[in-house]
Design a protein around this motif. Structure first.
Motif, short mmCIF file in Angstrom:
data_model
loop_
_atom_site.label_atom_id
_atom_site.label_comp_id
_atom_site.label_asym_id
_atom_site.label_seq_id
_atom_site.Cartn_x
_atom_site.Cartn_y
_atom_site.Cartn_z
N GLU A 60 35.94 34.10 28.80
CA GLU A 60 35.43 34.92 29.90
C GLU A 60 36.41 36.04 30.25
O GLU A 60 36.01 37.19 30.46
CB GLU A 60 35.22 34.06 31.15
CG GLU A 60 34.00 33.20 31.16
CD GLU A 60 33.83 32.55 32.53
OE1 GLU A 60 33.61 33.27 33.51
OE2 GLU A 60 33.92 31.31 32.60
N ARG A 61 37.69 35.70 30.32
CA ARG A 61 38.70 36.70 30.70
C ARG A 61 38.75 37.86 29.72
O ARG A 61 38.79 39.03 30.12
CB ARG A 61 40.08 36.02 30.79
CG ARG A 61 41.25 36.98 30.96
CD ARG A 61 42.57 36.23 31.00
NE ARG A 61 42.74 35.35 29.85
CZ ARG A 61 43.12 35.75 28.64
NH1 ARG A 61 43.33 37.06 28.40
NH2 ARG A 61 43.29 34.88 27.65
N ARG A 64 35.65 39.95 30.15
CA ARG A 64 35.72 40.71 31.41
C ARG A 64 36.69 41.89 31.28
O ARG A 64 36.39 43.00 31.74
CB ARG A 64 36.15 39.76 32.52
CG ARG A 64 36.18 40.39 33.89
CD ARG A 64 36.42 39.34 34.98
NE ARG A 64 35.21 38.57 35.26
CZ ARG A 64 35.06 37.26 34.99
NH1 ARG A 64 36.04 36.59 34.40
NH2 ARG A 64 33.94 36.66 35.30
N GLU A 65 37.83 41.66 30.66
CA GLU A 65 38.83 42.74 30.53
C GLU A 65 38.27 43.90 29.71
O GLU A 65 38.46 45.08 30.06
CB GLU A 65 40.10 42.20 29.88
CG GLU A 65 40.91 41.30 30.80
CD GLU A 65 42.08 40.62 30.09
OE1 GLU A 65 42.83 39.88 30.77
OE2 GLU A 65 42.25 40.80 28.87
N ASP A 68 35.45 45.73 31.69
CA ASP A 68 36.06 46.58 32.73
C ASP A 68 36.68 47.83 32.11
O ASP A 68 36.66 48.91 32.71
CB ASP A 68 37.13 45.80 33.49
CG ASP A 68 36.55 44.69 34.37
OD1 ASP A 68 35.31 44.69 34.58
OD2 ASP A 68 37.32 43.83 34.82
N GLU A 74 31.26 44.65 37.52
CA GLU A 74 30.75 43.28 37.54
C GLU A 74 30.02 42.99 38.83
O GLU A 74 30.47 43.34 39.93
CB GLU A 74 31.90 42.28 37.36
CG GLU A 74 31.40 40.85 37.24
CD GLU A 74 32.50 39.86 36.90
OE1 GLU A 74 32.17 38.68 36.61
OE2 GLU A 74 33.68 40.25 36.93
N GLN A 140 27.32 40.89 34.33
CA GLN A 140 27.65 39.62 34.97
C GLN A 140 27.95 38.59 33.89
O GLN A 140 27.55 38.74 32.73
CB GLN A 140 26.50 39.13 35.85
CG GLN A 140 25.22 38.83 35.09
CD GLN A 140 24.13 38.26 35.97
OE1 GLN A 140 24.35 37.91 37.12
NE2 GLN A 140 22.92 38.16 35.44
N ILE A 141 28.68 37.56 34.26
CA ILE A 141 28.89 36.41 33.39
C ILE A 141 28.29 35.23 34.13
O ILE A 141 28.80 34.83 35.19
CB ILE A 141 30.39 36.19 33.09
CG1 ILE A 141 30.96 37.41 32.35
CG2 ILE A 141 30.58 34.93 32.25
CD1 ILE A 141 32.46 37.34 32.09
N LYS A 164 27.39 36.58 28.95
CA LYS A 164 27.68 37.87 29.57
C LYS A 164 26.50 38.79 29.25
O LYS A 164 26.20 39.03 28.08
CB LYS A 164 28.97 38.46 29.01
CG LYS A 164 29.45 39.77 29.71
CD LYS A 164 28.69 41.02 29.36
CE LYS A 164 28.73 41.34 27.88
NZ LYS A 164 27.89 42.57 27.61
N SER A 166 25.00 42.61 30.14
CA SER A 166 25.26 43.90 30.79
C SER A 166 24.11 44.85 30.50
O SER A 166 23.35 44.69 29.55
CB SER A 166 26.60 44.50 30.31
OG SER A 166 26.62 44.64 28.91
#
Length: 567
Positions: A60-61, A64-65, A68, A74, A140-141, A164, A166
């Motif tokens: 997830e991290r 997300r990184e 972003d 998000e 979103q996740i 995830k 988008s």
């Protein structure tokens, strides 16, 4: 650097198993359960235990990184969704039995979200009114739900999974292409950071709709997708998206069509054996009904028709089924086992690209016990439309360079779509343009299977000893093993504290009453990249450092080991 916590296995909720679960079919299922990462709650529903949750959170991290980094924002939308938006786009019915439907106490219809195109569209409709508010990318996740008929392969195919998703919103097609490109590049960075071997493959849009679509596939024996890869050029595609070009040939020298008696040959196999010709010289004509109308599909006799491709060609709302005995009885002009394209009436005739103009075939003569030879496409019959609906085979020519394609199994880990205006049209998503007039927004949809990526990693990286995680997703940086005695445990805990103080994530096996052999086996099963053993030379301050992937090991002083692990 902040001190990372030390996870003691004496306090860890994770029981390892020596044997594979009885219901486990694939490697990731077996190992994730045996290593104490996940446990089955019900068919297709899984609980993530502490080590598994750490791996999942690391994936997830990374996702997300990278999202972003391309300017995506998000949000968190509900999983329980109203019926009306999905009815407006037609997907309430299109999803069929895979959609989890439920009612509230007042009889209102709801669903558990499989994807969120409709809801994101309505969110942007509510929040964005001008071209100045766009472009925007939202993601979103979140947990998704699909009522799989046969959930299998552990977390690879479940009824509940983490994804995830988008969505990009632009006022122009050029903007959509740019947003699509940003996602494509972000996905490449994500999968490279995860340590996955992957291919970017052309794909069909399916029920999602839209135009351009690509899949990110991770080659693995456990994969449910089959993709074709060209060894000579960069062509790669899901087999549903492999196509062949229609290449006309000169059929002017072929003699006139001629009927030949062929009693008791209603199948291609019987016909080819009777005439002493290869099945590839015959023309197979499959009859289907599309919304009640008979359609014939011509393919070479040695090829099988892929009904998924047929259904995809006619679209998700079309009712496609094979003709029945009753249909033949109602249409005496359609002679079962002896149908040919020449002279067919009230039947739309589609054909595989290999049935190109000028090609000559042996096919049915529309008479019992009779076939016709020298039947030439474009001369003796016309093709309404060419469609690529045959099952792709290993060695089929690459549509780009002609080299034989290679087929392989893979796990779908990501999918990106240029949706266009399908959802904006259905839900009337407009913004005011620069000239003050309404502009219909164009969209993209982009998904990554976060929980599925964990299974894909397990499939690709495991060995005969167990899991073998890439460093960035592993539940710890170092697995410290105390080989048993009090002195060894004391050193193991001391080294663990020093490693944690240096910022490393440490899992230490300090379990009392567990043999060294079991500890070593569990360390390899759990798959942390580095294993540090406080063993027989603990009294000398010497430990053994092992690389889980390569198996390389060396004896080092504690100071040398700390230096090597923190370098």
């Amino acid at each position: 650097m902040a001190k990372a916590p030390v996870q003691r296995m004496s306090q860890l909720m994770a029981k390892t198993l020596r044997d594979d679960p009885a219901d486990a079919e694939v490697l990731s299922h077996k190992l994730l359960v045996r290593a104490g990462y996940v446990r089955r709650t019900a068919a297709g529903i899984w609980s993530w235990l502490p080590l598994g949750k750490k791996v999942l959170s690391n994936v997830e991290r990374i996702v997300r990184e990278e999202m972003d980094a391309v300017g995506a924002q998000e949000v968190s939308l509900p999983a329980l969704l109203p019926r009306e938006p999905y009815e407006a786009t037609g997907r309430w019915d299109e999803y069929g039995a895979e959609l989890f439907r439920l009612q509230d106490r007042k009889g209102g219809d709801y669903l558990l979200g499989p994807t969120h195109e409709e809801i994101f569209t309505l969110l942007v409709k509510d929040q964005c009114s001008s071209y100045k508010d766009l472009p925007v990318i939202l993601y979103q996740i979140q947990t998704k739900f699909r009522d799989e008929a046969r959930p299998r392969a552990g977390i690879l195919r479940g009824r509940e999974f983490l994804m995830k998703d988008s969505y990009s919103f632009d006022t122009e097609d050029e903007g959509l292409a740019h947003s699509y490109g940003l996602h494509r590049q972000a996905y490449q960075r994500i999968f490279e950071r995860l340590g996955l071997d992957y291919r970017i493959c052309a794909a069909t849009a399916g029920a999602m709709g839209g135009s351009k679509s690509e899949e990110f596939l991770a080659p693995a024996e456990a994969g449910e997708d089959t993709f074709a890869d060209c060894p000579n050029c960069d062509f790669a595609a899901n087999t549903e998206a492999v196509y062949q070009k229609v290449v006309a040939v000169d059929g002017s020298a072929v003699p006139a069509a001629e009927e030949i008696p062929t009693p008791d040959t209603p199948t291609i196999e019987a016909l080819a054996a009777s005439l002493g010709v290869p099945a590839s010289a015959t023309l197979k004509n499959l009859l289907v009904k599309v919304d009640g109308e008979v359609v014939a599909i011509g393919v070479p006799g040695d090829r099988e028709v892929d009904m998924d491709k047929v259904e995809a060609h006619f679209g998700p709302t079309a009712a496609v089924e094979l003709v029945t005995e009753e249909d033949f009885a109602a249409r005496p002009d359609l002679v079962r086992g002896y149908v040919g394209p020449q002279g067919l009436e009230k039947v739309t005739y589609l054909a595989d690209p290999r049935v190109a103009p000028g090609t000559s075939w042996i096919t049915g003569a529309n008479k019992e016990g009779t076939h016709a030879k020298n039947v030439v496409a474009g001369r003796d019959f016309e093709v309404s439309e060419y469609v690529d609906v045959v099952v792709v085979r290993d060695g089929d020519p690459c549509p780009v360079c002609g080299t034989g394609l290679k087929l392989d199994r893979a796990i779908e880990i990501g999918h990106i779509f240029q949706l266009g205006r399908k959802y904006a049209d259905a839900l009337k998503l407009d913004v005011l343009g620069q000239n003050g007039k309404p502009v219909r927004v164009t969209m993209g949809s982009y998904g990554i299977g976060v929980s599925r990526a964990v299974a894909a990693l397990a499939e690709q990286t495991a060995d005969d000893k167990g899991l073998c995680w890439p460093a960035e997703v592993a539940p710890a940086d170092v697995h410290v093993v105390a080989a048993g005695k009090a002195l060894q445990t004391e050193l193991a805990l001391e080294v663990s504290d020093k490693l944690a103080a240096a910022g490393l994530r440490v899992l230490v096996d300090d379990r009392a009453g567990v043999s060294p052999g079991v500890k070593f086996t569990d360390a390899e099963l759990m798959g942390v990249p580095k294993i540090l053993v406080a063993g027989r030379r603990a009294g000398e301050g010497v430990v053994e450092l092992k690389d889980r992937r390569t198996g390389e090991r060396e004896e080092l002083t504690v100071e040398e080991a700390l230096a090597a692990l923190t370098a």
